[in-house]
Scaffold this motif. Structure first.
Motif, PDB file in Angstrom:
ATOM      1  N   GLY A  83       0.819  -1.208   0.000  1.00 41.46           N
ATOM      2  CA  GLY A  83       0.000   0.000   0.000  1.00 41.46           C
ATOM      3  C   GLY A  83       0.850   1.253   0.000  1.00 41.46           C
ATOM      4  O   GLY A  83       0.530   2.245  -0.670  1.00 41.46           O
ATOM      5  N   ALA A  84       1.966   1.225   0.734  1.00 38.75           N
ATOM      6  CA  ALA A  84       2.853   2.386   0.802  1.00 38.75           C
ATOM      7  C   ALA A  84       3.501   2.664  -0.548  1.00 38.75           C
ATOM      8  O   ALA A  84       3.623   3.819  -0.970  1.00 38.75           O
ATOM      9  N   ILE A  85       3.935   1.593  -1.232  1.00 41.57           N
ATOM     10  CA  ILE A  85       4.569   1.768  -2.544  1.00 41.57           C
ATOM     11  C   ILE A  85       3.626   2.449  -3.519  1.00 41.57           C
ATOM     12  O   ILE A  85       4.022   3.314  -4.311  1.00 41.57           O
ATOM     13  N   ASP A 137      15.241  11.254  -9.228  1.00 40.66           N
ATOM     14  CA  ASP A 137      15.308  12.668  -8.838  1.00 40.66           C
ATOM     15  C   ASP A 137      15.236  12.847  -7.327  1.00 40.66           C
ATOM     16  O   ASP A 137      15.696  13.864  -6.793  1.00 40.66           O
ATOM     17  N   LEU A 138      14.624  11.869  -6.650  1.00 38.83           N
ATOM     18  CA  LEU A 138      14.535  11.954  -5.188  1.00 38.83           C
ATOM     19  C   LEU A 138      15.905  12.060  -4.534  1.00 38.83           C
ATOM     20  O   LEU A 138      16.044  12.627  -3.452  1.00 38.83           O
ATOM     21  N   PHE A 139      16.910  11.522  -5.207  1.00 38.70           N
ATOM     22  CA  PHE A 139      18.225  11.435  -4.600  1.00 38.70           C
ATOM     23  C   PHE A 139      19.155  12.560  -5.056  1.00 38.70           C
ATOM     24  O   PHE A 139      20.362  12.496  -4.859  1.00 38.70           O
ATOM     25  N   GLU A 140      18.568  13.597  -5.664  1.00 39.66           N
ATOM     26  CA  GLU A 140      19.352  14.779  -5.995  1.00 39.66           C
ATOM     27  C   GLU A 140      19.711  15.526  -4.716  1.00 39.66           C
ATOM     28  O   GLU A 140      18.998  15.460  -3.712  1.00 39.66           O
ATOM     29  N   VAL A 159      15.681  13.446   6.594  1.00 43.43           N
ATOM     30  CA  VAL A 159      14.799  13.714   7.735  1.00 43.43           C
ATOM     31  C   VAL A 159      13.612  12.753   7.721  1.00 43.43           C
ATOM     32  O   VAL A 159      13.283  12.121   8.735  1.00 43.43           O
ATOM     33  N   GLY A 160      12.940  12.634   6.560  1.00 41.31           N
ATOM     34  CA  GLY A 160      11.752  11.791   6.474  1.00 41.31           C
ATOM     35  C   GLY A 160      12.049  10.331   6.748  1.00 41.31           C
ATOM     36  O   GLY A 160      11.381   9.686   7.564  1.00 41.31           O
ATOM     37  N   ILE A 161      13.071   9.784   6.083  1.00 43.16           N
ATOM     38  CA  ILE A 161      13.411   8.376   6.270  1.00 43.16           C
ATOM     39  C   ILE A 161      13.988   8.136   7.663  1.00 43.16           C
ATOM     40  O   ILE A 161      13.643   7.155   8.339  1.00 43.16           O
ATOM     41  N   GLY A 162      14.849   9.035   8.098  1.00 42.88           N
ATOM     42  CA  GLY A 162      15.472   8.864   9.411  1.00 42.88           C
ATOM     43  C   GLY A 162      14.469   8.784  10.541  1.00 42.88           C
ATOM     44  O   GLY A 162      14.560   7.919  11.420  1.00 42.88           O
ATOM     45  N   LYS A 203       6.217  14.848  -3.918  1.00 41.83           N
ATOM     46  CA  LYS A 203       5.573  14.398  -2.683  1.00 41.83           C
ATOM     47  C   LYS A 203       5.038  12.983  -2.812  1.00 41.83           C
ATOM     48  O   LYS A 203       5.126  12.186  -1.866  1.00 41.83           O
ATOM     49  N   GLY A 204       4.473  12.636  -3.973  1.00 37.99           N
ATOM     50  CA  GLY A 204       3.931  11.292  -4.140  1.00 37.99           C
ATOM     51  C   GLY A 204       5.004  10.222  -4.012  1.00 37.99           C
ATOM     52  O   GLY A 204       4.878   9.284  -3.231  1.00 37.99           O
ATOM     53  N   MET A 205       6.089  10.378  -4.787  1.00 42.25           N
ATOM     54  CA  MET A 205       7.164   9.387  -4.742  1.00 42.25           C
ATOM     55  C   MET A 205       7.879   9.382  -3.395  1.00 42.25           C
ATOM     56  O   MET A 205       8.153   8.328  -2.822  1.00 42.25           O
ATOM     57  N   ALA A 206       8.184  10.571  -2.892  1.00 46.60           N
ATOM     58  CA  ALA A 206       8.903  10.662  -1.621  1.00 46.60           C
ATOM     59  C   ALA A 206       8.059  10.116  -0.474  1.00 46.60           C
ATOM     60  O   ALA A 206       8.557   9.391   0.391  1.00 46.60           O
ATOM     61  N   GLY A 207       6.775  10.486  -0.476  1.00 45.83           N
ATOM     62  CA  GLY A 207       5.879  10.002   0.569  1.00 45.83           C
ATOM     63  C   GLY A 207       5.746   8.496   0.533  1.00 45.83           C
ATOM     64  O   GLY A 207       5.723   7.830   1.577  1.00 45.83           O
ATOM     65  N   SER A 208       5.668   7.934  -0.672  1.00 47.30           N
ATOM     66  CA  SER A 208       5.586   6.475  -0.804  1.00 47.30           C
ATOM     67  C   SER A 208       6.841   5.812  -0.261  1.00 47.30           C
ATOM     68  O   SER A 208       6.780   4.797   0.443  1.00 47.30           O
ATOM     69  N   LEU A 209       8.008   6.381  -0.594  1.00 49.55           N
ATOM     70  CA  LEU A 209       9.269   5.805  -0.137  1.00 49.55           C
ATOM     71  C   LEU A 209       9.381   5.858   1.388  1.00 49.55           C
ATOM     72  O   LEU A 209       9.736   4.866   2.029  1.00 49.55           O
ATOM     73  N   VAL A 210       9.063   7.014   1.956  1.00 51.84           N
ATOM     74  CA  VAL A 210       9.142   7.166   3.409  1.00 51.84           C
ATOM     75  C   VAL A 210       8.158   6.230   4.108  1.00 51.84           C
ATOM     76  O   VAL A 210       8.484   5.586   5.113  1.00 51.84           O
TER      77      VAL A 210
END
Length: 466
Positions: free
Chosen positions: A73-75, A246-249, A258-261, A387-394
């Motif tokens: 669901g998160a992905i 692009d998330l890793f730029e 911050v989000g993942i940590g 936000k969509g991709m980053a939020g899914s990853l986090v």
């Protein structure tokens, strides 16, 4: 004093707050469903194992498979929320949750039980991303911290209600009660507007202005806020379409760290091992049953989350995170010490009480800040284009941590209950350092201000941010 606080929190336009509150209520019905799913496995454990003749290993699969579904669901959550909107994502989540609870309640064996739990997990994974995002995007900045924290408050309420109902309902009846919040959310979605920021992002300008006007009140002047949102959205549209890499730029590095940590420290501090198997922890410490301990846990979680919600926009995010992490560290050390004494047959009469105290300190402290604030900050720090991709990853990282802890907890505890809690305590202690050194304070700033400042700096610049 109370009137001063209320006056400082509420916008001048009374009319403006009504639809924001309604939208928040409908959204957090999903959060309550999330909490119900998390809290279900502890009171249901004895009944399911007895009725379906499951081994402890099989029940560990059942308890943790929700997190597998939640990872899926998160992905997909960010993509779904970007394609069909925040309301559409909540529709999908509710449907998965309802189907899952029905399957669990009708289960006659491990296969259908796990499948139902998996479906519920998919719904929970979607809702864990979209609820804080939706609330943050519809709420004025002076209310954002308070109302986004209601997400965690309702998760805590869902856990608490599951614990309490589980003391007298069978596991099948308890599963059916999990359907109720999802049904309420499905009905409520007919009466709330879509996120104005999402509407602006997809180019629906008339609907964007209409939704913002509904949320701020018919007589409110929305021109300044609308211009800020549109200007920021247009600046992002001039950029190439965001891709996963692009998330890793470098410009997004601080936000991602911050989000993942925060999610890593939240989960590997042991919360889901403790919540999922609280009843068994108390029995292991010497209680005849876990009902007393889980009932007290249920009673304290919601009030502590409410206190955290009230303080969030007064004290700020960072101070509450530090206090919360310190409390969870102390709670784990107390619980670990109780098991250490039990292992050595020292002060045996003190072990149950000490264990209960440690778990309650942990639970109360977690509810105060570490439960809610990582989700609040996650909803604030990522620009709308990623936000969509980053939020899914986090969210995926969060649920992977949840799975790792919930699945391995029983096995690690069998190795050393004391060692398990001391490890969790060490991770909670490391959380304090991470928050102090890396996490920015976002209180009182618009989403566009927060995202602009984070995108323009790198992790080494953390001290420059207010």
């Amino acid at each position: 004093m109370g009137s001063e606080i209320s006056g400082s929190l509420l916008p001048k336009e009374k009319e403006s707050i009504k639809m924001v509150l309604l939208g928040t209520f409908v959204a957090v019905c999903g959060s309550f469903a999330f909490g119900s799913a998390v809290g279900y496995s502890s009171p249901a454990q004895a009944g399911i194992i007895h009725d379906l003749s499951l081994s402890l290993s099989q029940y560990s699969v059942f308890g943790s498979i929700m997190t597998i579904g939640a990872m899926f669901g998160a992905i997909t959550s960010g993509r779904i929320a970007d394609l069909v909107g925040r309301r559409g994502a909540m529709w999908a989540s509710s449907a998965f949750c309802i189907a899952g609870w029905v399957a669990v309640s009708l289960s006659q064996g491990a296969w259908s039980l796990d499948l139902g739990r998996l479906s519920t997990g998919v719904g929970v994974g979607i809702i864990s991303y979209v609820v804080p995002i939706y609330i943050a995007e519809i709420t004025p900045k002076d209310l954002r911290g308070l109302l986004t924290t209601v997400n965690q408050l309702m998760i805590s309420c869902g856990v608490s209600v599951a614990y309490l109902l589980g003391t007298f309902l069978t596991w099948r009846m308890l599963a059916l009660t999990g359907i109720i919040p999802s049904l309420i959310q499905l009905l409520g979605l007919f009466f709330i507007p879509e996120s104005p920021r999402w509407l602006a992002k997809v180019g629906q300008q008339e609907k964007f202005k209409s939704a913002l006007q509904i949320l701020r009140g018919k007589s409110a002047d929305i021109s300044e806020e609308a211009a800020e949102i549109q200007g920021y959205t247009e600046s992002l549209e001039s950029l190439p379409k965001a891709r996963l890499q692009d998330l890793f730029e470098r410009k997004y590095a601080r936000s991602l760290i911050v989000g993942i940590g925060l999610m890593v420290f939240q989960q590997f501090g042991g919360v889901n091992g403790i919540v999922f198997y609280a009843s068994d922890i108390f029995v292991s410490a010497g209680f005849s049953s876990g009902k007393v301990g889980t009932t007290i846990m249920a009673i304290i979680q919601a009030p502590m989350t409410l206190i955290g919600a009230i303080l969030l926009d007064i004290s700020g995010r960072k101070p509450l995170l530090v206090i919360s992490a310190a409390g969870t560290c102390i709670g784990c050390c107390i619980a670990g010490t109780s098991f250490f004494l039990k292992d050595h047959d020292w002060l045996k009469q003190l072990v149950p009480g000490m264990n209960l105290a440690g778990i309650l300190v942990y639970s109360a402290s977690f509810s105060l800040g570490m439960g809610a604030i990582p989700w609040v900050i996650m909803s604030e720090i990522f620009p709308i284009n990623i936000k969509g991709m980053a939020g899914s990853l986090v969210t995926l990282v969060n649920w992977f941590g949840s799975w790792a802890i919930s699945y391995t907890f029983n096995f690690i505890k069998s190795w050393s209950a004391a060692g398990t809690f001391f490890i969790f305590g060490g991770i909670c202690g490391a959380t304090i350092v991470f928050v102090v050194k890396v996490v920015p304070e976002t209180k009182g700033r618009s989403l566009e201000e927060i995202q602009g400042s984070l995108s323009s700096c790198n992790p080494a610049d953390s001290e420059r941010l207010p």
